[in-house]
Motif scaffolding. Structure first.
Motif, PDB file in Angstrom:
ATOM      1  N   ILE A 110      68.282   6.287  56.571  1.00 36.67           N
ATOM      2  CA  ILE A 110      67.869   7.169  55.570  1.00 36.67           C
ATOM      3  C   ILE A 110      68.864   8.036  54.375  1.00 36.67           C
ATOM      4  O   ILE A 110      69.567   8.403  53.223  1.00 36.67           O
ATOM      5  CB  ILE A 110      66.805   8.437  55.402  1.00 36.67           C
ATOM      6  CG1 ILE A 110      64.944   7.314  55.760  1.00 36.67           C
ATOM      7  CG2 ILE A 110      66.583   9.285  54.451  1.00 36.67           C
ATOM      8  CD1 ILE A 110      64.190   8.093  55.551  1.00 36.67           C
ATOM      9  N   LEU A 111      69.981   8.605  55.736  1.00 34.53           N
ATOM     10  CA  LEU A 111      71.534   9.350  55.190  1.00 34.53           C
ATOM     11  C   LEU A 111      72.100   8.337  54.987  1.00 34.53           C
ATOM     12  O   LEU A 111      72.758   8.233  53.817  1.00 34.53           O
ATOM     13  CB  LEU A 111      71.341   9.680  56.552  1.00 34.53           C
ATOM     14  CG  LEU A 111      71.285  10.817  56.374  1.00 34.53           C
ATOM     15  CD1 LEU A 111      70.980  11.635  57.972  1.00 34.53           C
ATOM     16  CD2 LEU A 111      70.455  11.967  55.740  1.00 34.53           C
ATOM     17  N   LEU A 112      71.904   7.252  55.465  1.00 37.76           N
ATOM     18  CA  LEU A 112      73.045   6.079  54.248  1.00 37.76           C
ATOM     19  C   LEU A 112      72.579   6.115  53.620  1.00 37.76           C
ATOM     20  O   LEU A 112      72.947   5.605  52.431  1.00 37.76           O
ATOM     21  CB  LEU A 112      73.208   4.824  55.676  1.00 37.76           C
ATOM     22  CG  LEU A 112      73.585   3.273  55.112  1.00 37.76           C
ATOM     23  CD1 LEU A 112      75.152   4.071  55.224  1.00 37.76           C
ATOM     24  CD2 LEU A 112      73.587   2.775  56.556  1.00 37.76           C
ATOM     25  N   ALA A 113      71.229   5.769  53.142  1.00 33.61           N
ATOM     26  CA  ALA A 113      70.859   5.143  52.039  1.00 33.61           C
ATOM     27  C   ALA A 113      70.775   6.554  50.895  1.00 33.61           C
ATOM     28  O   ALA A 113      71.645   6.297  50.034  1.00 33.61           O
ATOM     29  CB  ALA A 113      69.165   5.050  51.799  1.00 33.61           C
ATOM     30  N   LEU A 114      70.951   7.516  51.274  1.00 33.93           N
ATOM     31  CA  LEU A 114      71.187   8.854  50.741  1.00 33.93           C
ATOM     32  C   LEU A 114      73.417   8.754  50.243  1.00 33.93           C
ATOM     33  O   LEU A 114      73.462   8.465  49.286  1.00 33.93           O
ATOM     34  CB  LEU A 114      71.272   9.953  50.926  1.00 33.93           C
ATOM     35  CG  LEU A 114      71.965  11.254  50.726  1.00 33.93           C
ATOM     36  CD1 LEU A 114      71.593  11.498  49.432  1.00 33.93           C
ATOM     37  CD2 LEU A 114      71.651  12.242  51.854  1.00 33.93           C
ATOM     38  N   LEU A 115      74.190   8.139  51.599  1.00 34.28           N
ATOM     39  CA  LEU A 115      75.079   8.527  50.922  1.00 34.28           C
ATOM     40  C   LEU A 115      75.606   7.341  49.751  1.00 34.28           C
ATOM     41  O   LEU A 115      76.207   6.960  49.230  1.00 34.28           O
ATOM     42  CB  LEU A 115      75.915   8.252  52.317  1.00 34.28           C
ATOM     43  CG  LEU A 115      77.254   7.967  52.237  1.00 34.28           C
ATOM     44  CD1 LEU A 115      78.563   8.586  51.366  1.00 34.28           C
ATOM     45  CD2 LEU A 115      78.423   7.574  53.002  1.00 34.28           C
ATOM     46  N   MET A 116      75.245   5.792  50.141  1.00 34.94           N
ATOM     47  CA  MET A 116      74.710   4.805  48.824  1.00 34.94           C
ATOM     48  C   MET A 116      74.918   4.934  47.095  1.00 34.94           C
ATOM     49  O   MET A 116      75.168   5.009  47.000  1.00 34.94           O
ATOM     50  CB  MET A 116      74.428   3.506  49.332  1.00 34.94           C
ATOM     51  CG  MET A 116      74.561   2.989  50.997  1.00 34.94           C
ATOM     52  SD  MET A 116      74.257   1.612  51.470  1.00 34.94           S
ATOM     53  CE  MET A 116      73.737   0.430  50.327  1.00 34.94           C
TER      54      MET A 116
END
Length: 339
Positions: A110-116
């Motif tokens: 989810i944090l990776l999705a946030l970064l994207m």
């Protein structure tokens, strides 16, 4: 713009603290149910700790008004998702909840999705819309509210089955997340009336819009539904699911309803769509059941009795702890004469 980022981070902290305080207060209360809303409200309003948590949540809504005045919807939701990390930390420290390895990987995704999503933003190129057509808002929100209430009722019916597996609360989180997503769009709409000329004109215009009535519905039903769900399930899982659904709902449908255009650059567009798709896939892959609790023995095991062998190596009677030759079951020793 930086005021909006600071307000979003503050809202994250207030929301996480509010949910954790309410969860801790609910743990000390009798079981609550959506089928008895009056009893639920009476119990929670009698808990000072719960009232503190609700005030923290209310302050988070206030900070959210500032966010929607300064940031695009998609950017705001990207920052709101990062509050999951704060929630997990507070749940671990204050509630003693432990997340599984699979759930930790999900939070990382989810944090990776946030970064994207954040990388897809560009200051100055994203416009902040102020209004949306009321019929379009109703077309988006009314079916979503009906779906959320139906999904919650379906999860309640399954939870009453006698031989059910313990649920993690994903269904509850999705249902409440839909209601909070509608509430988030209503808050965005309310923020557009803050610049109206004159207090009376702003209030009159707001009452003519669907936003205060959507807030009233989501406030009442969201309160009752979220409290029953929080009492039954781990806050460290149900709140991330709820937050993810709320953010995705608001980012996708809010962007369309309020007319905030998607990025024209192919790379930024791919990052925003890819981040959204990743968050949805993580939500669908989350475990829906907690492992059953291991049964503990009710009594300690009895001490093992040893067999005593005679001189010939044949097993004799069990060692009962009574000296040889004593007790009613004592046998005559080898070599003793008949009496």
């Amino acid at each position: 713009m930086w005021w909006g980022v600071a307000a979003a981070l503050l809202a994250n902290l207030l929301y996480s603290a509010g949910f954790v305080l309410e969860k801790r207060a609910l743990a000390a209360l009798p079981e609550v149910s959506v089928r008895q809303p009056a009893r639920l409200l009476r119990l929670v309003l009698g808990s000072p700790l719960w009232i503190g948590g609700s005030l923290s949540l209310a302050s988070g809504f206030g900070a959210q008004l500032v966010v929607y005045r300064t940031l695009p919807i998609a950017a705001a939701q990207g920052i709101f998702v990062s509050g999951l990390v704060i929630l997990v930390l507070l749940s671990s420290v204050l509630l003693g909840e432990e997340t599984s390895g699979r759930e930790r990987y999900a939070l990382g995704a989810i944090l990776l999705a946030l970064l994207m999503v954040v990388l897809s933003l560009k200051e100055g190129s994203d416009t902040v819309s102020r209004s949306a057509p009321a019929p379009l808002i109703l077309l988006v929100c009314v079916p979503s509210l009906a779906l959320g209430v139906w999904l919650y009722g379906s999860a309640e019916r399954r939870a009453r089955h006698r031989h059910r597996m313990p649920t993690t609360g994903v269904e509850y989180g999705v249902a409440v997340g839909l209601l909070y997503g509608v509430s988030s769009l209503a808050i965005k709409g309310v923020s557009s009336y803050l610049t109206a000329s004159g207090f009376g004109g702003a209030v009159l215009g707001l009452l003519r819009s669907p936003y205060p009535y959507l807030l009233l519905f989501t406030g009442v039903f969201g309160l009752v539904m979220s409290q029953a769900a929080l009492q039954r399930c781990r806050a460290s899982l149900i709140v991330p699911v709820c937050t993810t659904v709320t953010c995705l709902f608001t980012a996708v449908l809010g962007t369309l309803a309020f007319g905030e255009a998607l990025p024209e650059d192919p790379v930024r567009l791919a990052l925003r769509i890819g981040g959204t798709a990743l968050a949805v896939s993580v939500l669908l892959a989350m475990p829906k059941h907690d492992p059953p609790a291991k049964s503990q023995p009710s009594q300690p095991p009895l001490p093992k009795r040893e067999l005593i062998s005679d001189e010939s190596g044949r097993p004799a009677a069990e060692d009962t702890g009574v000296p040889a030759g004593q007790g009613a079951a004592a046998s005559p020793r080898e070599g003793d004469g008949e009496r």
